[in-house]
Design an enzyme around this catalytic site. Structure first.
Site, PDB file in Angstrom:
ATOM      1  CE1 TYR A 234     -37.357  21.594  10.397  1.00  0.00           C
ATOM      2  CE2 TYR A 234     -37.728  23.809  11.250  1.00  0.00           C
ATOM      3  CZ  TYR A 234     -36.944  22.894  10.562  1.00  0.00           C
ATOM      4  OH  TYR A 234     -35.735  23.308  10.034  1.00  0.00           O
ATOM      5  CG  HIS A 416     -27.344  17.214  11.909  1.00  0.00           C
ATOM      6  ND1 HIS A 416     -28.497  17.863  11.514  1.00  0.00           N
ATOM      7  CD2 HIS A 416     -27.331  17.287  13.261  1.00  0.00           C
ATOM      8  CE1 HIS A 416     -29.152  18.282  12.581  1.00  0.00           C
ATOM      9  NE2 HIS A 416     -28.464  17.959  13.660  1.00  0.00           N
TER      10      HIS A 416
END
Length: 622
Positions: A234, A416
């Site tokens: 990330y 999510h």
């Protein structure tokens, strides 16, 4: 041919046709008919621009899938480009990307002849030809870039061996045959090069709004990053809006992917930072690095989100997402997830997101509201669960107080959870009756999260309830999973995108802490092992000390199903709307939505469960 005449009319003075001329015309008409028929048949095989959606299946980009969706025919048309065909491939779908109990289209060769067929795999991974051939081959053609294989599949086939194609995430699987095989049954799926790719197959038919003439673009992209030579990274990069940047509306955004990295850039998000800080430090590096400044954790307001396979995102013509101007931070954080399973070294990347924006403000500011569960350890999942359910509520009391009389319109949604999430659904309830699914994903993956435009706008009025339910799997865990921000903790959230923007930014719930304390007391009373319920011991520690027998599991499920809730009906300042929000009763649902019944396509009649021979020429021998 006799001339045509009406009763009482004079004969036609035109000369009669000779037999040779008649025969010539007849065969010319037949030839024209055949040409039209061939063109019509070719037209039934979608080509080129008819496939608006595209995704690489493998990290090297050797397999490229394109597709379109026909809602009138309830079918998906696929075009699979195989850049380096060896002795065939497997393509298909399964619940979560497994090769066992999968629904497959298979192309294989024995080195001389090639075949195509609809197959399925059993729980041991053994392949079988399907008695009902539902992958319909449309054609195959060679091109300089490789072999194009075209086929179609109905959403629902009513074949128990087939995968039901639904809204939400679909786990696509592929396998490459590097050696000839003499039969379908001879394929050993554990010995082939294989992988999975997640997509949203059933894209909504959205009418693209007309874009304004004063539209400008801004690219938020990585500054020539060298992608780390590891499977998962990330990457965070801080960007700034110009000084004095006035309020604008974002009306569209799309991905910008560095050529050659299409299979490595998994998903990307642009976040706006909190306006309460005057400045944010520059940063360009891994998001999990100890060198990353802590202040970047205050950059959480999503402006744009893209995942592999997604197209451009359009706001409705009457709304735009505001950025810039007073009360809006100049600082933006780009986050890119690189998926590099082949551990390529030295790959440079400048991918990101292109924002389209206008100074001509639309009628409404769009807003983003959080639904679901509060990030708190009082909501927990026992270990060893295959499908444990937690539900978060946005109650009628909150919407009655916070929404305008004309209501709001939800046009997009981003679901999510963390790693244990398997299903997420939000349902709109009115007067105790479930009315409509806002968004649902029955094959949800935490590794594939994108903002999805809804097929139809959902109107929410004061007094409505929005109920978000998440299903978790903790079969691989030995202790309880509690709610929280950590990746091994859990969330249950639906970020809904709507207009007009209101002060309501968060409408979520959690079980009343007092009732949870009673649960721990009950566990103590009925178990030999002591569970410490002392005030100085944290709730996670209390959950970790629970002996997870059937009784304790069932009581916790029951508690979450009846105990009062603590409601968070919050403004953007994180302050609750005035009112009493503790120990609120659970919404009462008197009527549930019916489960949709799959529509079976008309039966084509008996079909041989035999493969279709294909003339692809001699396939390569290594």
């Amino acid at each position: 041919l006799p001339s045509m005449q009406t009763s009482g009319s004079k004969p036609c003075p035109c000369p009669g046709f000779k037999l040779r001329e008649v025969a010539s015309m007849y065969f010319t008409m037949i030839a024209v008919f055949l040409v039209i028929l061939v063109v019509a048949l070719q037209g039934s095989v979608p080509r080129g621009s008819y496939f608006p959606y595209k995704v690489p299946l493998d990290p090297q980009g050797l397999l490229e899938l394109s597709w379109n969706v026909s809602y009138p025919e309830q079918a998906v048309n696929f075009q699979l480009l195989i850049r380096d065909l060896q002795f065939g491939l497997l393509f298909g779908m399964s619940d979560r990307g497994e090769f066992e109990n999968a629904d497959l289209a298979v192309l294989w060769s024995d080195g001389h002849n090639s075949y195509f067929g609809d197959a399925w795999s059993d729980a041991e991974g053994q392949l079988h030809m399907d008695s009902q051939q539902d992958y319909q081959l449309l054609g195959a053609r060679r091109a300089p870039e490789g072999l194009y294989l075209l086929f179609r599949r109905a959403f629902s086939t009513c074949d128990p061996k087939d995968y039901l194609i639904e809204d939400g995430t679909v786990h696509l699987i592929y396998g490459i045959l590097e050696k000839p095989v003499h039969s379908l049954q001879a394929i050993n799926i554990s010995a082939i090069h294989r992988g999975l790719q997640r997509v949203q197959l059933l894209k909504p038919n959205i009418t693209v709004p007309e874009l304004p003439s004063d539209m400008k673009t801004m690219e938020i992209t990585a500054p020539d990053v060298v992608i780390p030579s590891q499977e998962t990274t990330y990457w965070c990069y801080m960007a700034e809006l110009p000084d004095g940047f006035p309020k604008h509306h974002i009306i569209m955004y799309e991905p910008v992917i560095t050529a050659g990295n299409e299979a490595l850039v998994h998903h990307m998000e642009v976040f706006q930072c909190a306006a309460e800080f005057d400045s944010f430090p520059h940063y360009n590096g891994p998001c999990d690095s100890k060198m990353k400044p802590d202040r970047l954790n205050y950059c959480r307001h999503v402006l744009a989100a893209w995942a592999m396979g997604a197209q451009a995102f359009y706001y409705p013509e009457e709304a735009g997402l505001a950025f810039g101007g007073p009360g809006s931070s100049r600082y933006l954080r780009l986050e890119i997830h690189y998926h590099n399973p082949l551990v390529f070294k030295g790959r440079h990347d400048s991918s990101g997101i292109r924002l389209y924006y206008t100074a001509t403000l639309r009628r409404y500011d769009a807003g983003i509201m959080e639904l679901g569960l509060v990030y708190t350890p009082v909501m927990a999942i026992p270990p060893g669960e295959d499908a444990f359910i937690l539900t978060g509520y946005c109650t009628d009391k909150c919407t009655q107080l916070a929404l305008p009389a004309a209501g709001i319109r939800i046009f997009a949604s981003q679901l999510h959870t963390h790693l244990a999430g398997r299903k997420v659904v939000t349902v709109l309830s009115r007067d105790g009756r479930e009315r409509q699914v806002v968004n649902a994903d029955g094959h949800y993956s935490p590794h594939f999260q994108e903002i999805r435009m809804l097929k139809e706008v959902v109107a929410v009025f004061p007094g409505d309830e929005l109920i978000t339910t998440c299903t978790y799997n903790t079969e691989d865990r030995s202790r309880a999973t509690v709610g929280g921000f950590g990746i091994l903790e859990e969330m249950c959230v639906n970020y809904v995108h709507y207009y007009p923007q209101t002060q309501l930014e968060l409408c979520k719930s959690a079980v009343d802490p007092g009732y949870l304390h009673r649960y721990f007391n009950l566990v103590n009373r009925f178990n030999d092992e002591e569970v410490c319920t002392c005030p100085q011991v944290s709730i996670p520690q209390q959950f970790f000390s629970v002996p997870w027998n059937t009784f304790n599991r069932d009581v916790l499920k029951s508690l979450y199903g009846f105990a009062p809730i603590s409601m968070h009906c919050n403004k953007s300042s994180a302050v609750r709307f005035p009112g009493e929000w503790e120990k609120q009763p659970l919404p009462t649902i008197t009527e549930r939505l019916r489960e949709p019944v799959p529509r079976c396509p008309p039966s084509p009649g008996p079909q041989p469960s035999t493969p279709i021979p294909l003339d692809l020429g001699k396939l390569r021998r290594d």
